[in-house]
Design a protein around this motif. Structure first.
Motif, short mmCIF file in Angstrom:
data_model
loop_
_atom_site.label_atom_id
_atom_site.label_comp_id
_atom_site.label_asym_id
_atom_site.label_seq_id
_atom_site.Cartn_x
_atom_site.Cartn_y
_atom_site.Cartn_z
N GLU A 418 51.28 46.02 47.83
CA GLU A 418 52.65 46.08 48.02
C GLU A 418 52.87 44.44 48.65
N GLY A 419 53.80 43.64 47.95
CA GLY A 419 54.04 42.22 48.11
C GLY A 419 54.73 41.53 47.25
N ASP A 420 54.71 40.23 47.20
CA ASP A 420 55.46 39.26 46.31
C ASP A 420 54.44 38.91 45.13
N GLU A 421 54.88 39.59 44.02
CA GLU A 421 54.31 39.38 42.91
C GLU A 421 53.91 37.76 42.45
N HIS A 422 55.02 37.17 42.55
CA HIS A 422 55.11 35.76 42.18
C HIS A 422 53.96 34.82 43.17
N LEU A 449 37.45 43.34 41.01
CA LEU A 449 38.69 43.96 41.77
C LEU A 449 38.22 45.14 42.07
N ALA A 450 38.04 45.72 43.53
CA ALA A 450 37.53 46.77 43.94
C ALA A 450 38.28 47.55 44.82
N LEU A 451 37.85 48.89 45.32
CA LEU A 451 38.64 49.46 46.40
C LEU A 451 37.59 49.57 47.59
N GLY A 452 37.98 49.40 48.83
CA GLY A 452 37.00 49.49 50.03
C GLY A 452 37.48 50.39 51.09
N ASP A 453 36.47 50.32 52.08
CA ASP A 453 36.96 50.79 53.36
C ASP A 453 37.23 49.47 54.16
N ALA A 454 37.28 49.97 55.58
CA ALA A 454 37.70 48.94 56.82
C ALA A 454 36.76 47.73 57.01
N VAL A 455 35.57 48.12 56.64
CA VAL A 455 34.48 46.86 56.88
C VAL A 455 33.92 46.33 55.66
N TRP A 456 33.86 45.19 55.42
CA TRP A 456 33.70 44.29 54.44
C TRP A 456 32.18 44.01 54.08
N GLY A 457 31.65 44.17 53.22
CA GLY A 457 30.36 43.68 52.58
C GLY A 457 29.36 43.59 53.55
N PRO A 458 28.04 43.51 52.93
CA PRO A 458 26.88 42.99 53.75
C PRO A 458 27.06 41.89 54.33
N GLY A 475 41.88 50.59 57.49
CA GLY A 475 42.12 51.73 56.46
C GLY A 475 41.66 51.10 55.12
N PRO A 476 42.12 51.80 54.31
CA PRO A 476 42.06 51.48 52.85
C PRO A 476 42.42 50.12 52.30
N ARG A 477 41.71 49.58 51.71
CA ARG A 477 42.02 47.91 51.22
C ARG A 477 41.54 47.74 50.01
N VAL A 478 41.97 46.51 49.37
CA VAL A 478 41.70 46.09 48.22
C VAL A 478 40.90 44.70 48.32
N GLU A 479 39.87 44.70 47.43
CA GLU A 479 38.66 43.51 47.56
C GLU A 479 39.07 42.86 46.22
N LEU A 480 39.34 41.62 46.35
CA LEU A 480 39.42 40.94 45.13
C LEU A 480 38.63 39.57 45.41
N LEU A 552 43.15 42.82 50.75
CA LEU A 552 44.71 43.11 51.13
C LEU A 552 44.71 44.71 51.38
N PRO A 553 45.80 45.08 52.03
CA PRO A 553 45.92 46.62 52.30
C PRO A 553 46.38 47.09 51.08
N LEU A 554 45.60 48.33 50.60
CA LEU A 554 46.00 49.04 49.59
C LEU A 554 47.47 49.69 49.81
N LEU A 555 48.16 49.72 48.68
CA LEU A 555 49.36 50.51 48.74
C LEU A 555 49.16 52.13 48.97
N ARG A 556 49.91 52.62 49.94
CA ARG A 556 49.80 54.13 50.43
C ARG A 556 50.42 55.07 49.27
N GLU A 557 49.46 55.75 48.66
CA GLU A 557 49.72 56.86 47.81
C GLU A 557 50.79 56.48 46.85
N PRO A 558 50.85 55.56 45.96
CA PRO A 558 52.01 55.44 44.91
C PRO A 558 51.53 56.53 43.74
N ALA A 559 52.29 56.55 43.08
CA ALA A 559 52.18 57.72 41.77
C ALA A 559 50.99 56.83 40.91
#
Length: 567
Positions: A418-422, A449-458, A475-480, A552-559
């Motif tokens: 969820e955010g500003d695409e531009h 680009l991957a999905l991850g949990d609340a703790v980042w990487g080694p 919580g759920p997040r996106v890792e770019l 970035l926070p993952l969008l909560r349960e979109p379709a």
């Protein structure tokens, strides 16, 4: 060596105390002082009681010794008188075995009246010519004789003898001595007095009463002192904790202040501590802490006001500069398109004016964007397909930097945020542009680009420098991540990497064609936009590897949104 051991023990004790809290150190100190005081009091009490009881026993011994000596002298005179009047051998008279002196073989105090009024357990001994002629112990109605060993006899004969040269009446001022008589299984206070017929009369009283009393005193001390220490420890702990409660309030307030993001915009500091009584040490600390909070709050307020004025100036200046810059570019384009002949140098100058005005327009737009983000202007909030955005920006970068190798790693399903695409497009474009500019041709740039949990990487590998901007989303997040195999970023540049007008030409290979085109605001915009989206940036770098990871926070349960999984 022993001095070294003592020094080591003192050092360990000092280190142990240094690692404890102030309340623990105070309680430990109080208990140690109390233990020392109890030990001193116990020793002094023990010595005083023993001295008092021994002194009383010596007084009783002097009285008994005088009575015993007088009785023995009178008995000797009676025996001698009976012998002179020819009463020896008659019923009730004294016997003279072997022809010696009658009194030499009489067993006083037993069998005579010399035991009357004497204290229980009194020892009476008569020496004549270095031989014990009489030895008895007062034991109520059943007085008994005593049999001494050779060692006890030797110890008795070594006693100093008091000489009654002035014929003083009893009790004589004799000096008592403590002797352990193993034959009688007790310690005795003994005194020796020289008789008038050359004999030595020894009187003693046992120390069992004194020793029993002292054992009872020691036992009472062993019971009372630990109880007092436990009680003092409990009460002292409660008192110390109660006394240090204001200091704990100061520490709690300081901890809350330390957790505040003082480097951000306006910060609301907590109220000062209520304990500010200048008559107490803790109150003075509280008053000083409150004054410090007041000064910090004023300084933060002034800084926030100054930054607000600066942001307003940057926003106003950027906004006002856009119009004249547009006019300059328009007139430059119009002059270049003039149908008549234009000298080459004038045409070149007009093209440079157009180019620099375009660059200045980009700079003004970037400054205006940063000013708006600093002012907390809300961004657009709508679902953004980050997978498609990554594909588009990577394709654009591949076209712009065809001399680099580009790799793309995406999940099988679209990743939504969820955010500003531009603005997110601008973030990706800036990072990919930087990766292409600051790496030599032939370098490999990987976009994942991957999905991850609340703790980042080694944890970063050895020799890797790292910096993090912002907090990792819960919580759920996106890792770019954007990774290149270029020369890396100098460690000293990492802390200032996201500051405005910071350039990395000194540490990473810079494309000559890009020289002079960077505004120095690209990473600052990346930081501000990611922070506005509730994310963070983690940069790790070493020679041969540089990675920018955006979380970035993952969008909560979109379709159609895939669920987060561990990476």
């Amino acid at each position: 060596m022993s001095g070294g051991r003592r020094a080591g023990g003192n050092g360990r004790w000092a280190r142990w105390l240094a690692g404890r809290t102030l309340s623990a150190r105070l309680i430990t100190g109080v208990l140690l002082l109390l233990v020392g005081a109890c030990a001193v009091i116990g020793v002094v009490t023990y010595v005083a009681i023993r001295g008092s009881m021994v002194s009383a026993l010596d007084g009783q011994l002097r009285s008994a010794s005088g009575t015993y000596a007088s009785c023995m002298e009178q008995a000797d005179q009676d025996i001698t008188g009976a012998a002179q009047h020819g009463l020896a051998g008659q019923p009730g008279s004294w016997h003279q075995p072997g022809g010696g002196h009658l009194a030499d073989y009489q067993p006083p105090p037993n069998g005579t009246s010399c035991n009357r009024g004497q204290p229980q357990g009194m020892l009476g001994i008569r020496l004549k010519g270095g031989v014990i002629t009489n030895c008895g112990i007062v034991n109520g109605a059943n007085n008994k004789t005593c049999h001494l060993s050779a060692a006890d006899t030797k110890a008795i004969m070594a006693l100093p003898v008091y000489q009654d040269s002035a014929h003083q009446p009893p009790p004589w001022p004799s000096t008592a001595h403590t002797v352990n008589l193993t034959s009688l299984k007790d310690d005795y206070r003994l005194t020796a007095i020289a008789g008038r017929d050359g004999d030595i009369l020894i009187t003693g009283l046992p120390l069992d009463t004194v020793e029993t009393t002292l054992r009872q005193v020691a036992l009472a001390a062993l019971i009372v002192v630990p109880s007092v220490l436990v009680l003092a420890g409990v009460l002292g702990t409660a008192l110390v904790r109660l006394s240090l409660r204001p200091l704990r309030r100061v520490a709690a307030t300081a901890a809350r202040v330390a957790e505040l993001p003082l480097d951000s915009g306006e910060v609301s500091l907590p109220a000062g501590v209520p304990d500010s009584d200048p008559r107490t040490e803790v109150g003075r600390v509280g008053a000083a802490f409150n004054r410090m909070l007041y000064h910090v709050e004023r300084a933060l307020g002034r800084r926030a006001a100054s930054e607000a004025r600066l942001r307003r100036f940057a926003a106003d200046a950027s906004h006002e500069l856009r119009t004249p810059l547009s006019a300059i570019r328009g007139y430059a384009e119009l002059a270049i398109r003039h149908p008549g002949p234009v000298p080459d140098d004038v045409a070149h100058a007009l093209r440079r004016i157009e180019s620099e005005s375009a660059r200045m327009g980009v700079l003004v737009d970037d400054l205006l964007l940063l000013a708006r983000l600093d002012a907390g202007r809300p961004l657009e909030r709508e679902p953004v397909d980050l997978s498609r955005l990554v594909i588009d920006t990577t394709s654009d970068a591949r076209v712009a930097r065809s001399d680099h190798r580009w790799r793309l790693d995406l999940p099988g399903e679209p990743v939504m945020v969820e955010g500003d695409e531009h603005r997110l497009h601008q973030v990706l474009a800036n990072l990919l542009s930087n990766a292409g500019k600051h790496t030599p041709p032939g370098s490999t740039i990987s976009v994942a680009l991957a999905l991850g949990d609340a703790v980042w990487g080694p944890a970063p590998a050895a020799g890797t420098s790292a910096v993090q901007r912002g907090a990792v989303p819960a919580g759920p997040r996106v890792e770019l991540s954007i990774t290149d195999d270029g020369p890396g970023i100098p460690p000293e540049l990492l802390p200032e990497l996201f500051e405005r007008f910071t350039r990395g030409e000194a540490g990473r290979a810079r494309d000559a064609s890009a020289a002079g085109k960077s505004t120095g605001l690209g990473l600052a915009i990346v930081d501000a936009v990611v922070a506005a989206h509730g994310g963070c940036i983690i940069v790790t770098s070493r020679p041969g590897m540089t990675q920018f990871a955006i979380l970035l926070p993952l969008l909560r349960e979109p379709a159609g949104q895939p669920q987060a999984s561990s990476v």
